[in-house]
Write a protein that holds these residues in place. Structure first.
Motif, PDB file in Angstrom:
ATOM      1  N   MET A   1       0.854  -1.257  -0.057  1.00 50.58           N
ATOM      2  CA  MET A   1       0.068   0.019   0.088  1.00 50.58           C
ATOM      3  C   MET A   1       1.097   1.194  -0.037  1.00 50.58           C
ATOM      4  SD  MET A   1      -3.667  -0.452   1.959  1.00 50.58           S
ATOM      5  CE  MET A   1      -4.110   0.955   0.900  1.00 50.58           C
ATOM      6  N   GLY A   2       2.114   0.996   0.088  1.00 52.44           N
ATOM      7  CA  GLY A   2       3.163   2.291   0.058  1.00 52.44           C
ATOM      8  C   GLY A   2       3.495   2.694   1.472  1.00 52.44           C
ATOM      9  N   ALA A   3       3.860   4.035   1.649  1.00 53.03           N
ATOM     10  CA  ALA A   3       4.507   4.620   2.881  1.00 53.03           C
ATOM     11  C   ALA A   3       3.699   4.732   3.820  1.00 53.03           C
ATOM     12  CB  ALA A   3       5.004   5.908   2.517  1.00 53.03           C
ATOM     13  N   LYS A   4       3.742   4.602   4.968  1.00 55.83           N
ATOM     14  CA  LYS A   4       2.930   4.612   6.081  1.00 55.83           C
ATOM     15  C   LYS A   4       3.047   6.155   6.604  1.00 55.83           C
ATOM     16  CE  LYS A   4       2.751   0.203   7.496  1.00 55.83           C
ATOM     17  NZ  LYS A   4       1.942  -0.456   6.509  1.00 55.83           N
ATOM     18  N   ARG A   5       1.851   6.607   7.270  1.00 54.66           N
ATOM     19  CA  ARG A   5       1.914   7.994   7.714  1.00 54.66           C
ATOM     20  C   ARG A   5       1.296   7.938   9.105  1.00 54.66           C
ATOM     21  NH1 ARG A   5       3.567  10.961   3.411  1.00 54.66           N
ATOM     22  NH2 ARG A   5       2.554  10.517   1.563  1.00 54.66           N
ATOM     23  N   GLU A   6       1.572   8.800  10.009  1.00 52.57           N
ATOM     24  CA  GLU A   6       1.434   8.940  11.482  1.00 52.57           C
ATOM     25  C   GLU A   6      -0.404   9.499  11.351  1.00 52.57           C
ATOM     26  OE1 GLU A   6       2.584  10.784  15.502  1.00 52.57           O
ATOM     27  OE2 GLU A   6       4.127  10.055  14.234  1.00 52.57           O
ATOM     28  N   ALA A  37      -4.794  -3.250  10.450  1.00 51.30           N
ATOM     29  CA  ALA A  37      -5.584  -4.417   9.925  1.00 51.30           C
ATOM     30  C   ALA A  37      -7.296  -4.198   9.669  1.00 51.30           C
ATOM     31  CB  ALA A  37      -5.318  -5.623  10.349  1.00 51.30           C
ATOM     32  N   ALA A  38      -7.743  -3.232  10.324  1.00 56.31           N
ATOM     33  CA  ALA A  38      -9.105  -3.255  10.508  1.00 56.31           C
ATOM     34  C   ALA A  38      -9.557  -2.501   9.125  1.00 56.31           C
ATOM     35  CB  ALA A  38      -9.471  -2.237  11.652  1.00 56.31           C
ATOM     36  N   PRO A  39      -9.001  -1.208   8.791  1.00 48.76           N
ATOM     37  CA  PRO A  39      -9.574  -0.769   7.272  1.00 48.76           C
ATOM     38  C   PRO A  39      -9.276  -1.659   6.235  1.00 48.76           C
ATOM     39  CG  PRO A  39      -7.594   0.474   8.262  1.00 48.76           C
ATOM     40  CD  PRO A  39      -8.231  -0.429   9.225  1.00 48.76           C
ATOM     41  N   ARG A  40      -8.214  -2.394   6.441  1.00 55.64           N
ATOM     42  CA  ARG A  40      -7.922  -3.352   5.201  1.00 55.64           C
ATOM     43  C   ARG A  40      -8.951  -4.236   4.975  1.00 55.64           C
ATOM     44  NH1 ARG A  40      -2.699  -2.772   3.478  1.00 55.64           N
ATOM     45  NH2 ARG A  40      -1.188  -1.582   4.976  1.00 55.64           N
ATOM     46  N   ARG A  41      -9.422  -4.892   6.427  1.00 59.49           N
ATOM     47  CA  ARG A  41     -10.350  -5.816   6.270  1.00 59.49           C
ATOM     48  C   ARG A  41     -11.600  -5.284   5.731  1.00 59.49           C
ATOM     49  NH1 ARG A  41      -8.310  -7.212  11.099  1.00 59.49           N
ATOM     50  NH2 ARG A  41      -9.821  -6.131  12.580  1.00 59.49           N
ATOM     51  N   GLU A  42     -11.895  -3.851   5.905  1.00 58.95           N
ATOM     52  CA  GLU A  42     -13.253  -3.159   5.962  1.00 58.95           C
ATOM     53  C   GLU A  42     -13.064  -3.108   3.984  1.00 58.95           C
ATOM     54  OE1 GLU A  42     -17.093  -1.598   6.264  1.00 58.95           O
ATOM     55  OE2 GLU A  42     -15.650  -2.648   7.665  1.00 58.95           O
ATOM     56  N   LEU A  43     -11.979  -2.818   3.575  1.00 62.20           N
ATOM     57  CA  LEU A  43     -11.785  -2.720   2.151  1.00 62.20           C
ATOM     58  C   LEU A  43     -11.533  -3.960   1.362  1.00 62.20           C
ATOM     59  CD1 LEU A  43      -9.510   0.397   2.243  1.00 62.20           C
ATOM     60  CD2 LEU A  43     -11.831   0.572   1.538  1.00 62.20           C
ATOM     61  N   GLY A  44     -11.384  -5.019   1.757  1.00 59.89           N
ATOM     62  CA  GLY A  44     -11.309  -6.227   1.445  1.00 59.89           C
ATOM     63  C   GLY A  44     -10.097  -6.563   1.030  1.00 59.89           C
ATOM     64  N   ARG A  45      -8.977  -5.901   1.614  1.00 55.48           N
ATOM     65  CA  ARG A  45      -7.489  -6.138   1.010  1.00 55.48           C
ATOM     66  C   ARG A  45      -6.820  -7.039   2.287  1.00 55.48           C
ATOM     67  NH1 ARG A  45      -6.403   0.099  -0.416  1.00 55.48           N
ATOM     68  NH2 ARG A  45      -7.675   0.144  -2.575  1.00 55.48           N
ATOM     69  N   THR A  46      -5.742  -7.872   1.753  1.00 51.48           N
ATOM     70  CA  THR A  46      -5.065  -8.410   2.653  1.00 51.48           C
ATOM     71  C   THR A  46      -3.878  -7.503   3.160  1.00 51.48           C
ATOM     72  OG1 THR A  46      -3.698  -9.113   0.671  1.00 51.48           O
ATOM     73  CG2 THR A  46      -5.490 -10.577   1.353  1.00 51.48           C
ATOM     74  N   PRO A  47      -3.655  -8.090   4.237  1.00 52.52           N
ATOM     75  CA  PRO A  47      -2.324  -6.941   4.889  1.00 52.52           C
ATOM     76  C   PRO A  47      -1.094  -7.289   4.143  1.00 52.52           C
ATOM     77  CG  PRO A  47      -3.564  -8.687   6.524  1.00 52.52           C
ATOM     78  CD  PRO A  47      -3.981  -9.127   5.317  1.00 52.52           C
ATOM     79  N   ASP A  48      -0.368  -6.326   4.216  1.00 56.85           N
ATOM     80  CA  ASP A  48       0.781  -6.073   3.412  1.00 56.85           C
ATOM     81  C   ASP A  48       1.885  -6.642   4.418  1.00 56.85           C
ATOM     82  OD1 ASP A  48       1.479  -2.654   3.456  1.00 56.85           O
ATOM     83  OD2 ASP A  48       1.793  -4.051   5.119  1.00 56.85           O
ATOM     84  N   THR A  49       3.110  -6.949   4.085  1.00 58.03           N
ATOM     85  CA  THR A  49       4.057  -7.419   5.067  1.00 58.03           C
ATOM     86  C   THR A  49       4.987  -6.430   5.788  1.00 58.03           C
ATOM     87  OG1 THR A  49       5.862  -7.349   3.140  1.00 58.03           O
ATOM     88  CG2 THR A  49       4.518  -9.507   3.419  1.00 58.03           C
ATOM     89  N   HIS A  50       4.546  -5.183   5.774  1.00 58.74           N
ATOM     90  CA  HIS A  50       5.004  -4.162   6.690  1.00 58.74           C
ATOM     91  C   HIS A  50       4.686  -4.031   8.058  1.00 58.74           C
ATOM     92  CE1 HIS A  50       7.128  -2.683   3.053  1.00 58.74           C
ATOM     93  NE2 HIS A  50       5.940  -2.662   2.377  1.00 58.74           N
TER      94      HIS A  50
END
Length: 50
Positions: A1-6, A37-50
């Protein structure tokens, strides 16, 4: 998903306790990972490895 933000959010106390319990039980690497992980589940995406 790219860079993380605070991000600062306010959540129910029960969610904080659930996140900490998941980390303590080894079901999440960190509270941040659990929350991420919560919004990823909501969007139907699998977690990335970061």
């Amino acid at each position: 998903m790219g860079a993380k933000r605070e991000l600062s959010v306010t959540v129910d106390r029960a969610l904080v306790e659930a996140a900490r319990a998941a980390v303590a039980a080894g079901r999440a690497a960190s509270v941040s990972a659990w929350v991420n992980a919560a919004p990823r589940r909501e969007l139907g995406r699998t977690p990335d490895t970061h």
